[in-house]
Design a protein around this motif. Structure first.
Motif, short mmCIF file in Angstrom:
data_model
loop_
_atom_site.label_atom_id
_atom_site.label_comp_id
_atom_site.label_asym_id
_atom_site.label_seq_id
_atom_site.Cartn_x
_atom_site.Cartn_y
_atom_site.Cartn_z
N PRO A 56 28.74 45.90 38.41
CA PRO A 56 28.64 46.09 36.96
C PRO A 56 27.55 47.10 36.65
O PRO A 56 26.70 47.39 37.51
N PRO A 57 27.52 47.67 35.45
CA PRO A 57 26.45 48.59 35.09
C PRO A 57 25.09 47.88 35.18
O PRO A 57 24.98 46.69 34.92
N ALA A 58 24.07 48.63 35.56
CA ALA A 58 22.71 48.09 35.61
C ALA A 58 21.86 48.84 34.59
O ALA A 58 21.70 50.06 34.68
N MET A 59 21.34 48.11 33.62
CA MET A 59 20.48 48.72 32.61
C MET A 59 19.12 48.99 33.21
O MET A 59 18.41 48.07 33.63
N LEU A 193 35.84 40.58 36.68
CA LEU A 193 36.18 41.33 35.47
C LEU A 193 37.25 42.39 35.74
O LEU A 193 38.17 42.59 34.93
N GLU A 194 37.13 43.06 36.88
CA GLU A 194 38.13 44.06 37.23
C GLU A 194 39.50 43.42 37.42
O GLU A 194 40.52 43.96 37.00
N ARG A 195 39.50 42.25 38.09
CA ARG A 195 40.78 41.54 38.27
C ARG A 195 41.36 41.14 36.92
O ARG A 195 42.57 41.25 36.71
N ALA A 196 40.49 40.68 36.00
CA ALA A 196 40.97 40.30 34.67
C ALA A 196 41.59 41.49 33.95
O ALA A 196 42.61 41.36 33.27
N PHE A 197 40.97 42.67 34.12
CA PHE A 197 41.49 43.86 33.47
C PHE A 197 42.82 44.29 34.10
O PHE A 197 43.79 44.60 33.41
N PHE A 259 41.67 41.23 25.04
CA PHE A 259 40.98 41.67 26.25
C PHE A 259 39.57 41.11 26.33
O PHE A 259 39.14 40.63 27.39
N LEU A 260 38.83 41.14 25.21
CA LEU A 260 37.48 40.59 25.21
C LEU A 260 37.49 39.11 25.57
O LEU A 260 36.64 38.63 26.32
N ALA A 261 38.46 38.37 25.04
CA ALA A 261 38.55 36.94 25.35
C ALA A 261 38.82 36.74 26.83
O ALA A 261 38.25 35.85 27.48
N SER A 262 39.68 37.59 27.40
CA SER A 262 40.00 37.51 28.83
C SER A 262 38.78 37.84 29.67
O SER A 262 38.48 37.15 30.67
N ALA A 263 38.04 38.89 29.28
CA ALA A 263 36.84 39.29 30.04
C ALA A 263 35.78 38.21 29.95
O ALA A 263 35.12 37.90 30.95
#
Length: 269
Positions: A56-59, A193-197, A259-263
């Motif tokens: 995932p992105p790292a802030m 998350l990638e699998r969900a997408f 999509f947001l609910a799935s993620a």
């Protein structure tokens, strides 16, 4: 200092921003890097994110994010980043100074992602300095301007291009090739998350309908979807109707909400 265009004096900027080089390797380097950008052109909000494949992105620095955007950034980090054209550009190897408009799909500004993560807090323009990390992804130095202050003009873009080589070299020296340490939960969450997408609409949509849905979520128009999938725009229109009927929705906003609910469900699993 008011947000107005000024003639940029590169020599003066270099003399004033020499502490940036001295900060390499120190904990305050990320904040110092953004301070140098703010000293070059008028900016309202900015942050630094590492985009590494499989994670995932790292802030890396959020001290210059406007307070009203901080909750939005946290929401971004738990799933919607999969729709982010800046992340896609970093992973694909795009580098240098790029406007959001140069990176994003053709109808991105009409997407629910754009409305949720840009327009909702008055952001009118974004430019990004994308920095290579020796084949392991990249850094995105994202700089935004509010509608009240207008878009970055050509003089300001030229200024950022002038300092981009030094900014990039300093960032690479500081972070090397590994701005994100460890593996563990970050990678596991990203895979979920990638699998969900990739599986969005499974059991309901056909494989081609799911492909169309994912491109729509990323901000592609019907014409762009047709180009990406080598099909006609009429066929895309049929797929869109089927997607809406099968998912029980009537708008792109509802598709984005699904999509947001799935993620979110995947992130909590």
């Amino acid at each position: 200092m008011p947000l107005t265009a000024q003639a940029f004096d590169l020599a003066r900027w270099l003399s004033q921003e020499a502490p940036l080089i001295e900060a390499i390797g120190r904990a305050d380097f990320p904040a110092r890097l953004l301070a140098s950008l703010f000293a070059a052109v008028p900016i309202d909000t900015a942050f630094i994110v590492a985009h590494v494949p499989g994670r995932p992105p790292a802030m890396l620095e959020a001290g210059r994010v406007l307070p009203e955007r901080r909750e939005e950034i946290q929401r971004y980090l738990v799933g919607p980043y999969l729709l982010d054209p800046v992340r896609q550009a970093c992973i694909e190897g795009r580098r240098g100074l790029l406007r959001l408009a140069d990176i994003a799909p053709d109808r991105f500004q009409e997407s629910e992602y754009y409305r949720s993560f840009y327009v909702s807090h008055g952001l009118a323009d974004e430019v990004d300095i994308l920095i290579d990390l020796a084949g392991t992804g990249g850094l995105a130095l994202s700089m935004g301007r509010l509608a009240a202050h207008g878009a970055f003009d050509e003089v300001e873009l030229a200024t950022l291009r002038a300092i981009e080589p030094l900014v990039g070299a300093a960032a690479r020296r500081h972070w090397g090739t590994s701005p994100v340490d460890g593996e563990g939960t970050g990678q596991a969450l990203h895979r979920q998350l990638e699998r969900a997408f990739e599986r969005f609409g499974d059991g309901c949509l056909t494989e081609r309908e799911a492909e169309v849905a994912r491109l729509i979520l990323r901000g592609h128009s019907s014409k762009s979807v047709a180009h990406e999938l080598a099909i006609s725009t009429d066929t895309v229109g049929v797929h869109r109707k089927n997607i809406h009927a099968k998912l029980g929705i009537s708008s792109q906003g509802e598709l984005f909400s699904l999509f947001l609910a799935s993620a979110t469900a995947s992130g909590a699993a």
